[in-house]
Design a protein around this motif. Sequence first.
Motif, short mmCIF file in Angstrom:
data_model
loop_
_atom_site.label_atom_id
_atom_site.label_comp_id
_atom_site.label_asym_id
_atom_site.label_seq_id
_atom_site.Cartn_x
_atom_site.Cartn_y
_atom_site.Cartn_z
N ILE A 165 0.87 -1.18 0.00
CA ILE A 165 0.00 0.00 0.00
C ILE A 165 0.90 1.23 0.00
CG2 ILE A 165 -1.86 1.22 1.17
CD1 ILE A 165 -2.58 -1.48 2.51
N ALA A 166 0.97 1.91 -1.14
CA ALA A 166 1.88 3.04 -1.30
C ALA A 166 1.19 4.33 -0.88
CB ALA A 166 2.36 3.13 -2.75
N ASN A 167 0.80 4.37 0.38
CA ASN A 167 0.13 5.55 0.91
C ASN A 167 0.23 5.51 2.42
OD1 ASN A 167 -1.75 7.90 1.01
ND2 ASN A 167 -2.07 7.33 -1.12
N ASN A 178 8.70 8.75 -3.64
CA ASN A 178 9.96 8.17 -4.11
C ASN A 178 9.67 6.83 -4.77
OD1 ASN A 178 12.48 6.94 -4.42
ND2 ASN A 178 13.31 7.89 -2.58
N THR A 179 9.42 6.86 -6.09
CA THR A 179 8.97 5.65 -6.78
C THR A 179 10.03 4.55 -6.77
OG1 THR A 179 9.71 6.57 -8.89
CG2 THR A 179 7.44 6.99 -8.27
N ASP A 180 11.29 4.92 -6.91
CA ASP A 180 12.35 3.89 -6.91
C ASP A 180 12.38 3.14 -5.58
OD1 ASP A 180 13.07 4.59 -9.46
OD2 ASP A 180 14.71 5.91 -8.84
N ARG A 181 12.27 3.88 -4.50
CA ARG A 181 12.32 3.25 -3.18
C ARG A 181 11.10 2.35 -2.96
NH1 ARG A 181 14.46 0.53 0.38
NH2 ARG A 181 14.38 1.13 2.57
N ILE A 182 9.93 2.80 -3.39
CA ILE A 182 8.71 2.01 -3.21
C ILE A 182 8.79 0.72 -4.03
CG2 ILE A 182 6.24 1.96 -3.72
CD1 ILE A 182 6.18 4.93 -2.88
N ASP A 239 3.53 7.63 -15.01
CA ASP A 239 4.89 7.10 -15.05
C ASP A 239 5.08 5.99 -14.02
OD1 ASP A 239 5.54 8.88 -17.04
OD2 ASP A 239 6.40 10.37 -15.68
N PHE A 240 4.48 6.17 -12.84
CA PHE A 240 4.59 5.15 -11.80
C PHE A 240 3.85 3.88 -12.22
CE2 PHE A 240 3.03 3.28 -7.72
CZ PHE A 240 4.26 2.82 -7.27
N ALA A 241 2.67 4.05 -12.83
CA ALA A 241 1.92 2.88 -13.30
C ALA A 241 2.75 2.08 -14.31
CB ALA A 241 0.60 3.32 -13.92
N ALA A 276 8.40 -3.46 -13.66
CA ALA A 276 8.97 -4.20 -12.53
C ALA A 276 8.23 -5.51 -12.28
CB ALA A 276 8.93 -3.34 -11.28
N GLY A 277 7.18 -5.78 -13.06
CA GLY A 277 6.43 -7.02 -12.88
C GLY A 277 5.50 -6.99 -11.69
#
Length: 666
Positions: free
Chosen positions: A7-9, A62-66, A90-92, A98-99
């Motif tokens: 959960i990215a929130n 921070n998309t890379d970290r997530i 972009d994140f989607a 990343a699979g």
Amino acid sequence: MFRTVLIANRGEIACRIARTCRILGVRTVAVYSDADADALHVHACDEAWPIGPAPARESYLNTDRILEVARRSGADAIHPGYGFLSENADFAEACDRAGVRFIGPPASAIRAMGSKSAAKSIMQEAGVPLVPGYHGDDQSPEHLQAVAEEIGYPVLIKASAGGGGKGMRRVDDPQDFGDALDGARREARASFGDDTVLLEKYLLQPRHVEVQVFADGHGNAVHLFERDCSVQRRHQKVIEEAPAPGLSEDKRRAMGEAAVAAARAIGYQGAGTVEFIMDAHGEFFFMEMNTRLQVEHPVTEMITGEDLVAWQLQVAAGAPLPRTQEALSFSGHAFEARIYAEDPERDFLPAIGTVAGLRTPEENRHVRIDTGIREGDTISMHYDPMIAKLVVWDSDRSAALLRLRNALQAFTVAGTTTNVRFLDRIAGHPAFADGGVDTGFIETYRSDLFPAPTPPSDRVLAVAALYELLSVDQAAAERARGSADPWSPWHATDGWQPNSDNHHVLHFLDGDNDLEVVAHYRRDCFLLDLPGGTVRAEGTLAADGRLRVALDGVHLDARALQTDDRLRVSIAAEDRELVIHDPLAAGMADEVREGSLTAPMPGTVLQVMVNEGDHVEEGAALMVLEAMKMEHTIRAFVSGKVDKINFREGEQVSEGAELLAIAAEE
């Protein structure tokens, strides 16, 4: 179905998603910033990973970290919640590479609706009605002002990439257009990294009505009816309800069909919200589409009985929609009130601080509370200051409104200022009860919703005094039970004092006013001398601050929460914070010298508009602060000369910091 969902929130969003995952047997992974190390959502998930410092851009954005956490934790899907990365195309796409399954619409749909200008072009082709306006590429101030003249004032400037009221300005006078455009662009750039704007005709007395849509990967699309979100402050929703009051079945069907057409036009999948603006004649126009679940989705869940997060998970996992349009129906009426740590009396400024006390109504089939805050948690300057969403349901609107008022009156927060009583004044207003809502509701009824300050009632003072007296009694009784001499007069709880009669004088401060209550001890009660006369008072005090009191034989339920020397007392619609005052203590020093201006909240100085030595008139704009991604203009409250400027653009300020000083004119 997915085995593990990251959960990215944060906050109530993450807690709400985790709740459905738990019901479905899906393992959950939380992420948290340094500021959220002990937050409720961290404990609500099966495991939690740190992702960086408090500022959202260094952690939750921070998309890379997530994505690294998703890989290391074994997550096979990411739910972005609503806000943060939920509408980031972009994140989607990065999730796909990343699979990891992105629980949301395709990146193409997000991009199509991410630009309000592009979205309007698509909707125009799909036959969805549009508000007159401009959403073209020529962004020069001269062209935009010329277009505004053609559209006719008032006009609305809106950030093309934005939402939530950020980067939005209403302009009524052509002379104000340039400043409004600059402010909208600056706020849009800070919030979304894009200062492109569009223009719309500002409709007078408009209603904000939105439709919940859902689509799957099998060509199915449905709507789950509408919500009315008209009651707003600063273009942000305050109270939402479903269904919209006064909407005919024909209009409901037409709006639902238009919303589904909008979703199909962009190849949508998952949960989305198509927002319409409705004029005084009942005509509706496309405003924007939010390609995510909305904060107010619980009212739709309450009237339909559907779990929309469960729908999201199922659709993202490749399943068809759980129901067809024909199988969907709703019953009853629901309201959602957004409870914020903010001060309505100070233009809704965020109230940063610690939630020292929190008492909420009991949850049941009629009352639901979505929150990510517990007693003792801190409201941070880095994130949205929401404390909770209070959601109620009943068989019809009037019954649900009564539920809402009762629930608001049972909701007590100590340690920070909130909008709870303001929400109760809205819910109790006759025009709101009649369904007479539009986006100007708060301004129209400002005098009713922001009444002039009044002294606390005798009932409030009586409850405050009883709380203090009963607390002393309980403490004395506890000491007596643990004493070697429990019969000592020093442990007595009947007000006995050597060489004095059995009474006690209590002092409470309401602002600068010192309010005195004299309590006379009697064998089975207290006699309280109050401003309005003497009353016989008795009561019981529970450990959670609940009181059952009797004042001259009238029985009342009340609540009291004490934080240091501050006591918050709630009785039905009355809610007051008093200071327990010792008049023998040294008086408080005046911390701010005359003529100074202090920061109303922690934030960043965006713009300094004056120089030392400048002469300014009362009301002149001096500085612009940013907090919670919103701009707040600091203005001169006296005319005079700018004596000193203590902060420059880009610098951080804490609440109460002296920003600058003005030498007032003689």
